[in-house]
Design an enzyme around this catalytic site. Structure first.
Site, PDB file in Angstrom:
ATOM      1  N   HIS A   1      -7.641   3.882   1.029  1.00  0.00           N
ATOM      2  CA  HIS A   1      -6.647   4.276   2.031  1.00  0.00           C
ATOM      3  C   HIS A   1      -7.351   4.394   3.378  1.00  0.00           C
ATOM      4  CE1 HIS A   1      -3.036   6.047   3.592  1.00  0.00           C
ATOM      5  NE2 HIS A   1      -3.510   7.280   3.681  1.00  0.00           N
TER       6      HIS A   1
ATOM      7  N   ASP B   1       0.825  -1.212   0.000  1.00  0.00           N
ATOM      8  CA  ASP B   1       0.000   0.000   0.000  1.00  0.00           C
ATOM      9  C   ASP B   1       0.862   1.266   0.000  1.00  0.00           C
ATOM     10  OD1 ASP B   1      -2.309  -1.481   0.027  1.00  0.00           O
ATOM     11  OD2 ASP B   1      -2.978  -0.845   2.015  1.00  0.00           O
ATOM     12  N   ASP B   2       0.214   2.377  -0.328  1.00  0.00           N
ATOM     13  CA  ASP B   2       0.809   3.720  -0.224  1.00  0.00           C
ATOM     14  C   ASP B   2       1.949   3.942  -1.211  1.00  0.00           C
ATOM     15  OD1 ASP B   2      -0.976   3.879   1.878  1.00  0.00           O
ATOM     16  OD2 ASP B   2       0.541   3.696   3.434  1.00  0.00           O
TER      17      ASP B   2
END
Length: 308
Positions: A135, A14-15
């Protein structure tokens, strides 16, 4: 003892795009065989670099839809919208939830922003997201999940994330505030299943990652989570496949190198977690040959969403 059932595991970093050091850590982890998929924050400061790295290294990539951190992509929502505070930034992980609970969040504005983020993703990568999640798990929140499912259905994005993790309630090492938050995430995710099913959205049979984040990630902890995921099998998926077939799963991870102060984030600088050693700890564990050996012993095959 090795499991008899095979698992197809999507390990999602993620991110992606959060900062150059996160990007580098994710690429290093992918090249070491520790992850198989990434989720891009299109409003983050290093998003273009991340998209270019994904192209260069042929990393399967989806969209990490962001409604809580930084600045909206849709210009008309950057001022005087229900999504932002007086400074023009998103309301934050808990602030977003509070505005939603008070009934003050415009779902039309949520839809505009989600569509704008998909457009920017397509501009950066040259294709639609192979999957789309939220998110800080915003995509499973009440009201938001209906809009999210509608956008995915309209655009033909097949896969999302349903964060329901086996063993979460018996996880004693999580601090109380995180345990409460994760338990609420799980309930929201369970409530999202009928919505995603109605719109024909797909997701893996099971999910792991809440109990293995940061310093809680270890070879033994990953193995424990995999065993629990294998034992629950098709607990959340609407696939309805034969119980003897391979279990499909997603492992959410956050590898990287610690962000430098004032470098990265989505407009307000990097958060504490990003600047901590937790990211590098995850990178080290995921890249550890012992983890890759464990996958082989447990008949776990890493893959991307497009391979499910």
């Amino acid at each position: 003892m090795p499991q008899t059932r095979m698992m197809k595991l999507v390990v999602t970093g993620d991110d992606f795009g959060y900062c150059p050091r996160r990007n580098q850590g994710i690429v290093d982890c992918f090249q070491a065989g520790g992850l198989s998929n990434v989720s891009l924050l299109v409003n983050a400061t290093a998003a273009k670099e991340a998209a270019d790295l994904a192209k260069r290294h042929n990393i399967p990539i989806g969209l990490h839809a962001n409604l809580t951190e930084g600045v909206p992509v849709c210009e008309s929502l950057q001022t005087d919208s229900t999504l932002v505070n007086q400074r023009g930034f998103f309301q934050g992980k808990m602030g977003f939830r509070q505005v939603l609970q008070r009934g003050q969040l415009s779902m039309k504005q949520v839809e505009l922003e989600l569509r704008a983020q998909v457009r920017l993703f397509t501009d950066l990568t040259g294709h639609l997201p192979q999957h789309m999640d939220g998110h800080q798990h915003v995509h499973v929140l009440p009201g938001v999940r209906e809009v999210f499912a509608q956008v995915l259905s309209d655009l033909g994005i097949s896969f999302t994330r349903v964060p329901v993790e086996a063993g979460l309630h018996s996880c004693t090492w999580l601090p109380p505030h995180l345990h409460r938050f994760y338990t609420q995430v799980e309930q929201d995710a369970l409530d999202s299943i009928p919505v995603f099913t109605r719109y024909g959205i797909r997701w893996p049979d099971t999910y792991l990652g809440l109990t293995t984040m940061g310093q809680n990630m270890s070879v033994s902890n990953l193995q424990r989570a995999l065993h629990l995921a294998l034992s629950t099998g098709h607990s959340t998926s609407a696939s309805g496949e034969d119980s003897d077939s391979a279990v499909t799963a997603e492992l959410m991870v956050h590898p990287g190198y610690p962000s430098l102060p004032q470098q990265g984030g989505c407009g307000e600088g990097p958060d504490d977690f990003s600047q901590s050693s937790d990211r590098q700890h995850e990178l080290s564990v995921l890249s550890n040959p012992a983890v890759l050996d464990m996958y082989r012993q447990e008949r776990v095959q890493l893959c991307a969403f497009k391979d499910l």
